[in-house]
Motif scaffolding. Structure first.
Motif, PDB file in Angstrom:
ATOM      1  N   SER A  22       0.652  -1.338   0.044  1.00 17.03           N
ATOM      2  CA  SER A  22      -0.058  -0.023   0.023  1.00 17.03           C
ATOM      3  C   SER A  22       0.796   1.356   0.028  1.00 17.03           C
ATOM      4  O   SER A  22       2.007   1.162   0.162  1.00 17.03           O
ATOM      5  N   SER A  23       0.333   2.502  -0.429  1.00 18.14           N
ATOM      6  CA  SER A  23       1.162   3.495  -0.547  1.00 18.14           C
ATOM      7  C   SER A  23       1.233   4.143   0.988  1.00 18.14           C
ATOM      8  O   SER A  23       2.669   4.358   1.058  1.00 18.14           O
ATOM      9  N   GLN A  24       0.581   3.974   1.887  1.00 21.05           N
ATOM     10  CA  GLN A  24       1.065   4.022   3.316  1.00 21.05           C
ATOM     11  C   GLN A  24       2.512   3.302   3.864  1.00 21.05           C
ATOM     12  O   GLN A  24       3.029   3.671   4.543  1.00 21.05           O
ATOM     13  N   ASN A  25       2.080   1.956   3.544  1.00 26.38           N
ATOM     14  CA  ASN A  25       3.255   1.062   3.976  1.00 26.38           C
ATOM     15  C   ASN A  25       4.408   1.463   3.217  1.00 26.38           C
ATOM     16  O   ASN A  25       5.487   1.303   3.860  1.00 26.38           O
ATOM     17  N   ASN A 143      13.245   2.979  -9.864  1.00 27.23           N
ATOM     18  CA  ASN A 143      12.765   2.423 -11.179  1.00 27.23           C
ATOM     19  C   ASN A 143      11.716   1.128 -11.102  1.00 27.23           C
ATOM     20  O   ASN A 143      11.596   0.499 -11.838  1.00 27.23           O
ATOM     21  N   THR A 144      11.282   1.135  -9.839  1.00 31.60           N
ATOM     22  CA  THR A 144      10.398   0.249  -9.546  1.00 31.60           C
ATOM     23  C   THR A 144       9.140   0.564  -8.730  1.00 31.60           C
ATOM     24  O   THR A 144       8.140   0.147  -8.961  1.00 31.60           O
ATOM     25  N   LEU A 145       9.064   1.435  -7.783  1.00 33.82           N
ATOM     26  CA  LEU A 145       8.061   1.729  -6.921  1.00 33.82           C
ATOM     27  C   LEU A 145       7.117   2.576  -7.490  1.00 33.82           C
ATOM     28  O   LEU A 145       7.394   3.587  -8.037  1.00 33.82           O
ATOM     29  N   PHE A 146       5.773   2.206  -7.777  1.00 29.42           N
ATOM     30  CA  PHE A 146       4.907   2.898  -8.365  1.00 29.42           C
ATOM     31  C   PHE A 146       5.278   3.498  -9.621  1.00 29.42           C
ATOM     32  O   PHE A 146       5.239   4.660  -9.797  1.00 29.42           O
ATOM     33  N   LEU A 147       5.718   2.686 -10.555  1.00 29.48           N
ATOM     34  CA  LEU A 147       6.787   3.220 -11.686  1.00 29.48           C
ATOM     35  C   LEU A 147       5.637   3.950 -12.723  1.00 29.48           C
ATOM     36  O   LEU A 147       6.190   4.821 -13.388  1.00 29.48           O
ATOM     37  N   GLU A 148       4.470   3.541 -12.483  1.00 27.96           N
ATOM     38  CA  GLU A 148       3.320   4.028 -13.494  1.00 27.96           C
ATOM     39  C   GLU A 148       3.351   5.741 -13.170  1.00 27.96           C
ATOM     40  O   GLU A 148       2.823   6.599 -13.979  1.00 27.96           O
ATOM     41  N   LEU A 149       3.654   6.167 -12.001  1.00 27.20           N
ATOM     42  CA  LEU A 149       3.611   7.518 -11.522  1.00 27.20           C
ATOM     43  C   LEU A 149       4.885   8.167 -11.600  1.00 27.20           C
ATOM     44  O   LEU A 149       4.987   9.203 -11.061  1.00 27.20           O
ATOM     45  N   LYS A 150       6.023   7.460 -12.118  1.00 27.71           N
ATOM     46  CA  LYS A 150       7.198   8.306 -11.974  1.00 27.71           C
ATOM     47  C   LYS A 150       7.509   9.678 -12.792  1.00 27.71           C
ATOM     48  O   LYS A 150       7.794  10.544 -12.166  1.00 27.71           O
ATOM     49  N   ALA A 182      -0.473   7.881  -5.207  1.00 24.85           N
ATOM     50  CA  ALA A 182      -1.069   6.453  -5.384  1.00 24.85           C
ATOM     51  C   ALA A 182      -2.028   6.321  -4.426  1.00 24.85           C
ATOM     52  O   ALA A 182      -3.149   5.403  -4.484  1.00 24.85           O
ATOM     53  N   ASP A 183      -2.411   7.327  -3.405  1.00 25.09           N
ATOM     54  CA  ASP A 183      -3.335   7.233  -2.402  1.00 25.09           C
ATOM     55  C   ASP A 183      -4.685   7.752  -3.074  1.00 25.09           C
ATOM     56  O   ASP A 183      -4.485   8.947  -3.350  1.00 25.09           O
ATOM     57  N   ALA A 184      -5.650   7.122  -3.439  1.00 24.22           N
ATOM     58  CA  ALA A 184      -6.818   7.456  -4.135  1.00 24.22           C
ATOM     59  C   ALA A 184      -7.564   8.610  -3.240  1.00 24.22           C
ATOM     60  O   ALA A 184      -8.188   9.482  -3.893  1.00 24.22           O
TER      61      ALA A 184
END
Length: 213
Positions: A22-25, A143-150, A182-184
Motif C-alpha cells: 500500500s502507499s502508506q506502507n 525504477n520500481t516503486l509505483f513506476l506508472e507514476l514516475k 497512489a493514495d486515491a
C-alpha cells in the motif's frame, strides 16, 4: 549490522515485487531506509524513559489547544510532519495560541512568534535528509516503486519548484510524491497540496545543505 542489512533488503524486495504494497506502507518503509522509525500519529511519541516527565508535561500543557497547534504548524509549513517531530515544540505553540486568544493579539504577531518553533520542527523533519546522498536501496526503488507514476511525480515537483532538480536532490521527494499520488484519497490537480509542500521542503533542504558541503 548484518541483521539491519537483511531487513533493509527485505523492505526493498517487498516494494519491488508484485505491487501489492500500500502507499502508506511504502512511505513507512521509505522512512526506515533513511533511519526514521515512525511512531503512531495518534499517541504521544515514546521518547527515552529519562524524558518521561517532560513528555507528560508536554502532553498536558494547554491540551485544549492541541489540535489548533497542529493546524498552526500545518499552516506555516504547508504540511504536517510526523508527530515525534512536532511534539517537542507543540507546548510553546499552544501557549502562543492561548495568548493570541486571550490577549487579543494580531495574526502577524502570532505567526512571527511561532516562526522559531516552526523552524525547529522543520530542522528536525529534515535531519534524515542531511546526508551526502541517499542509500543505494532508494535508487533501486526509483525504477520500481509505483513506476506508472514516475513521470507524473517528477513533473509535479518540477512544476511547483520552477526548476528541474538533480535526481540526487529530489529522488526521495519523488518517491514520496508517488506514494501520495497512489493514495486515491489525495486529489492532485493544479492546486498545491500538502504533499507538494513536503516534497518541495525536502528538495530545497537538499539543495541548500549540499551547496554548503
Amino acid at each position: 549490522m548484518l541483521r539491519y542489512s537483511i531487513r533493509k533488503q527485505k523492505w526493498v524486495n517487498d516494494m519491488t515485487g508484485n505491487g501489492s504494497i500500500s502507499s502508506q506502507n511504502a512511505i513507512i518503509q521509505l522512512e526506515k531506509l533513511i533511519g526514521i522509525e515512525r511512531q503512531s500519529d495518534f499517541a504521544e511519541p515514546n521518547f527515552s524513559q529519562s524524558n518521561a516527565d517532560q513528555i507528560h508535561s508536554n502532553a498536558l500543557t494547554m491540551s485544549e489547544y492541541a489540535e489548533e497547534a497542529l493546524n498552526q504548524i500545518r499552516c506555516q509549513l504547508g504540511y504536517l510532519p510526523r508527530r515525534d517531530v512536532t511534539f517537542p515544540s507543540e507546548p510553546a505553540i499552544r501557549q502562543l495560541l492561548y495568548e493570541y486568544d486571550h490577549k487579543h493579539g494580531d495574526i502577524d504577531t502570532l505567526f512571527d512568534s511561532c516562526d522559531p518553533h516552526i523552524d525547529e520542527i522543520y530542522e528536525r523533519d529534515m535531519e534524515p535528509h542531511a546526508i551526502d546522498d541517499y542509500p543505494e536501496e532508494i535508487y533501486r526503488l526509483y525504477n520500481t516503486l509505483f513506476l506508472e507514476l514516475k513521470d507524473a511525480a517528477r513533473s509535479r515537483i518540477i512544476h511547483f519548484a520552477d526548476h528541474e532538480p538533480g535526481i540526487s536532490l529530489s529522488i526521495y521527494a519523488e518517491l514520496l510524491m508517488r506514494c501520495r499520488m497512489a493514495d486515491a484519497k489525495m486529489p492532485f490537480d493544479e492546486k498545491r497540496t500538502e504533499a507538494d509542500y513536503e516534497a518541495q521542503s525536502i528538495v530545497w533542504f537538499r539543495k541548500v545543505s549540499n551547496a554548503a558541503l
